[in-house]
Write an enzyme that holds these catalytic residues in place. Structure first.
Site, PDB file in Angstrom:
ATOM      1  N   LYS B  69       2.331  19.622  -0.571  1.00 19.04           N
ATOM      2  CA  LYS B  69       1.639  18.835  -1.586  1.00 19.04           C
ATOM      3  C   LYS B  69       0.284  19.463  -1.861  1.00 19.04           C
ATOM      4  O   LYS B  69      -0.431  19.821  -0.922  1.00 19.04           O
ATOM      5  CB  LYS B  69       1.435  17.410  -1.072  1.00 19.04           C
ATOM      6  CG  LYS B  69       0.612  16.527  -1.969  1.00 19.04           C
ATOM      7  CD  LYS B  69       0.569  15.101  -1.468  1.00 19.04           C
ATOM      8  CE  LYS B  69      -0.570  14.864  -0.512  1.00 19.04           C
ATOM      9  NZ  LYS B  69      -0.805  13.425  -0.259  1.00 19.04           N
ATOM     10  N   ARG B 113       3.240   6.297  -0.254  1.00 20.37           N
ATOM     11  CA  ARG B 113       3.333   6.543   1.194  1.00 20.37           C
ATOM     12  C   ARG B 113       2.152   5.925   1.931  1.00 20.37           C
ATOM     13  O   ARG B 113       2.267   5.526   3.092  1.00 20.37           O
ATOM     14  CB  ARG B 113       3.544   8.027   1.490  1.00 20.37           C
ATOM     15  CG  ARG B 113       2.441   8.987   1.071  1.00 20.37           C
ATOM     16  CD  ARG B 113       1.383   9.104   2.133  1.00 20.37           C
ATOM     17  NE  ARG B 113       0.694  10.368   2.087  1.00 20.37           N
ATOM     18  CZ  ARG B 113      -0.561  10.517   2.482  1.00 20.37           C
ATOM     19  NH1 ARG B 113      -1.285   9.495   2.895  1.00 20.37           N
ATOM     20  NH2 ARG B 113      -1.121  11.714   2.463  1.00 20.37           N
ATOM     21  N   THR B 140      -6.301   0.619  -7.139  1.00 14.70           N
ATOM     22  CA  THR B 140      -4.889   1.032  -7.187  1.00 14.70           C
ATOM     23  C   THR B 140      -4.225   0.893  -5.826  1.00 14.70           C
ATOM     24  O   THR B 140      -3.143   0.329  -5.706  1.00 14.70           O
ATOM     25  CB  THR B 140      -4.802   2.508  -7.637  1.00 14.70           C
ATOM     26  OG1 THR B 140      -5.472   2.617  -8.895  1.00 14.70           O
ATOM     27  CG2 THR B 140      -3.366   2.949  -7.802  1.00 14.70           C
ATOM     28  N   ASP B 162     -12.998  -8.015  -3.490  1.00 17.96           N
ATOM     29  CA  ASP B 162     -13.479  -6.702  -3.939  1.00 17.96           C
ATOM     30  C   ASP B 162     -14.968  -6.823  -4.170  1.00 17.96           C
ATOM     31  O   ASP B 162     -15.463  -7.919  -4.476  1.00 17.96           O
ATOM     32  CB  ASP B 162     -12.769  -6.277  -5.234  1.00 17.96           C
ATOM     33  CG  ASP B 162     -12.926  -4.782  -5.500  1.00 17.96           C
ATOM     34  OD1 ASP B 162     -12.010  -4.020  -5.195  1.00 17.96           O
ATOM     35  OD2 ASP B 162     -14.010  -4.377  -6.006  1.00 17.96           O
ATOM     36  N   ALA B 226     -11.053   4.634   5.088  1.00 14.37           N
ATOM     37  CA  ALA B 226     -11.838   5.774   5.581  1.00 14.37           C
ATOM     38  C   ALA B 226     -10.956   7.007   5.767  1.00 14.37           C
ATOM     39  O   ALA B 226     -10.133   7.055   6.674  1.00 14.37           O
ATOM     40  CB  ALA B 226     -12.530   5.409   6.894  1.00 14.37           C
TER      41      ALA B 226
END
Lengths: 329, 329
Positions: B69, B113, B140, B162, B226
Site C-alpha cells: 500500500k 481496516r 470519517t 466531537d 494516536a
C-alpha cells in the site's frame, strides 16, 4: 481522475529513436548535489515459494514525478514456463502525491537504465578513441549495453564473449544485421582482453573471469554484473592497479558490488574509492586524467536511474499519445 | 496478461453487505503465529512540498496475494481544493509475483481496516453487555468505527462527542436515519465518560482529553487516534489503573502509539504491555478475565490488516464482477 497505463510495447515505442542518457546523467548528478530523495528499500521474502519483492523509490528535485519500482523475482517460475522476473513502475505527481502513471515494463525500463549506466561510465571514464571494445556477457543486458555504448563512443571494433559461445554468435548476428561495425566472437579472454581499451562485464558470474595479468594500460572497465555479494566478474587484484575507482553508489558497492570483493580481500580500502559517478558528472571528482590510466566503474543500480528513466518514458509516451487511461475516480 | 483495476466505488460495492472482520482477525493472528511476513516500510519525504509517501506491505501465509500500500499525504493540497491523502493498494500473485490487482481506494480500504480493528478490540476486550458506548471523534473514521462496532456488540445507547458539536450532530442524524439505537450528542466528557463502559477515541488530538478521574471499573478503551508521536488522546495515567493493556503492534505502539506517552512518563514499563491483539485472538494472552477490569487497546495500524482487507476486497469484487481490466501484456 485518470491514470496512464503503459505496457512494455508502449514503453519500447516511447523510447524508440530517443536518447535518455542525459536524463539518467542528471539523476546521478542530482544525487551528488543533494537534489534527490533516495529512501531505504522494502525487501519482502517468501522463502517457501522462492519469491521476493524489492521496492525502491526516488524523487529528483524539479521532476514532475515521484517514482517507485517493484522488482519481483520468483526463482521457480521458469519451471512453470513463466518468467522469473516481474514488477512495475508507478509514478506519482510530485506536486500533489496523486498517482499519474503505471508502467508494466517487464524489466524493460530497468534494462534501459542499466544499459545507460554502462554508457555513462564509458563516456566519463574511458579514453575518447577506443581501439577495441569487449562486451563480456551476451544476454539481454549485454544488448542494452551495446545499444547505449554506441551512442557515446564511435566504436571501430567490437568483441563479444559469453560462457556459451552460441549466445555470443546470436548477438553478433543481430549486430551485423543493423550496425556497420567490425564485430566478432571471441572464445579466449586471455588473448582478447590485453588488446581491449574498454571492457563491459555483464554476466551473472560468481567467480572472476577477467584476470589482472591481461589488463593493459589505459583500459576502462564497467563492472555491471555483480549486484549481490556472491557475484564477481573481475579479479579483485585489478583494483590494486586501477588509477581511478568510481562507483554508482558507494553505500551499495562496498556491500554487494564488484568493489566489495576488493575491499574484503584487502586490495583497497573503502577510502580509496575516488567517488561516485555523479561526482564525476558534476565535476566534483576528476575521473581519468591521462590516457594511460586504468579506470573502473562499478555499477549496481540506483533508484535515481529508475526515477529518471520513468519520467523520460512518461514524457515520450505522452508526446506520442501512447498507452491507455484507467478511470480511478 | 490482465490486471484488475478497482476504484473507490467498486470497492464500496464489493464490501457492501459483507463482513471482513474475521479476515482482519486472521491477519492479526497470523502475525502472532509467525505466519505473516511484515517487512520494513519506505518513507519518502519532500519537505519543500509538504509531501510524504509511505509504502508498507505484508504477506499472510496461505493468501493468494502479497499486498503493498502506498499512503501519500500532501498537507497543502486542501489549499488547492484537493484531498491531502491519496494512494493505492497493489496486490501481487503470491505464487508467481505477477501483479494481479490495483485498488485506487481514496483511503476507503484503510478506513475499513481501521474501523474493524476497533471492533476487534471491543470484541475481545470489552464486557459482553454494554450499557453505554462513547465514540469521541466524529470524522470519517468515527463513522467506520461505528459501522463495525455494531457488528460485534448489541449496543443500546451510543454517545457521540466531537470538539466541534456540529460534527457530532451531523453524525447523529446519519445514525438516526439508518440505525435503531438511542444515540445522542454530548458536550461534557466529564459527565459522560463515567457512565460509559466502552470508549473509542478517534481524533487527531495532540493533548489528552479523557481524564483518569472519569474512568469507571469495567471500562474498555480503544485508542485509535494516536498514530504519530505528537498525538495523544488519553490521560497517560489511565495506563496506571488499567488491568489489561493490549496493543496492535508492540514495536509501533512504544514508539508512536498512545502507549508511548505512558511509557515516556514512567506510568508503565514496556514489559507491562500484556500482549498484541493477535495474541488475544490466538488465545496466547487472556485479555479481560473479570467484568471489573479496565482494559485498553492501542491501535496504530499494521500491514497485516491491509493485506487482509485487500485480499477480501479482491475476492468480493471478483465474485460480483466489479472493476475493469487493463491489458498489460
Amino acid at each position: 481522475m485518470k491514470v496512464l497505463i503503459l505496457n512494455e510495447k508502449d514503453l519500447r515505442t516511447a523510447l524508440k529513436d530517443s536518447n535518455p542518457i542525459d536524463d539518467v546523467e542528471q539523476g546521478f548528478k542530482k544525487l551528488t548535489l543533494n537534489e534527490a530523495v533516495l529512501p531505504g528499500i522494502i525487501s519482502l521474502e517468501i522463502p517457501e515459494k522462492k519469491g521476493e519483492f524489492h521496492i525502491k523509490g526516488a524523487y529528483l528535485q524539479g521532476s514532475p514525478f515521484v517514482v517507485f519500482k517493484s522488482a519481483n523475482s520468483y526463482y521457480d517460475n521458469p519451471v512453470k514456463g513463466l518468467p522469473s522476473s516481474s514488477g512495475l513502475f508507478f509514478a506519482f505527481d510530485s506536486d500533489t502525491g496523486f498517482i499519474k502513471a503505471l508502467m508494466f515494463d517487464n524489466s524493460f525500463l530497468t534494462h534501459v537504465r542499466t544499459g545507460i549506466s554502462g554508457a555513462i561510465g564509458t563516456k566519463y571514464l574511458s579514453n575518447k578513441d577506443l581501439k577495441q571494445v569487449l562486451i563480456a556477457g551476451c544476454g539481454t543486458q549485454g544488448r542494452f549495453q551495446w545499444e547505449y555504448l554506441k551512442k557515446v563512443r564511435s566504436i571501430k571494433k567490437l568483441k563479444l564473449w559469453d560462457i556459451d559461445p552460441k549466445k555470443a554468435e546470436e548477438f553478433q548476428n543481430e549486430i551485423k544485421a543493423k550496425d556497420k561495425i567490425d564485430v566478432s566472437v571471441v572464445t579466449s579472454l586471455k588473448d582478447t582482453v590485453p588488446e581491449c581499451d574498454c571492457i563491459t562485464t555483464v554476466t551473472p558470474s560468481k567467480k572472476p573471469f577477467i584476470s589482472l595479468e591481461w589488463i593493459s594500460k589505459g583500459t576502462h572497465i564497467n563492472a555491471v554484473g555483480a549486484d549481490n555479494p556472491d557475484k564477481q566478474e573481475l579479479d579483485e587484484r585489478i583494483y590494486g592497479i586501477a588509477d581511478v575507482i568510481i562507483v554508482d553508489r558507494k553505500a551499495q558497492c562496498v556491500k554487494f558490488g564488484e568493489t566489495h570483493h576488493a575491499i574484503e580481500n584487502n586490495i583497497i580500502k573503502e577510502e580509496e574509492i575516488d567517488g561516485e559517478i555523479g561526482d564525476v558528472i558534476a565535476g566534483k571528482v576528476c575521473g581519468r586524467t591521462s590516457v594511460d590510466q586504468i579506470t573502473i566503474c562499478d555499477l549496481t543500480g540506483v533508484g535515481v536511474q529508475d526515477a529518471a528513466i520513468a519520467a523520460f518514458a512518461i514524457k515520450k509516451a505522452t508526446e506520442k499519445g501512447l498507452g491507455t487511461y484507467a478511470d480511478i475516480s
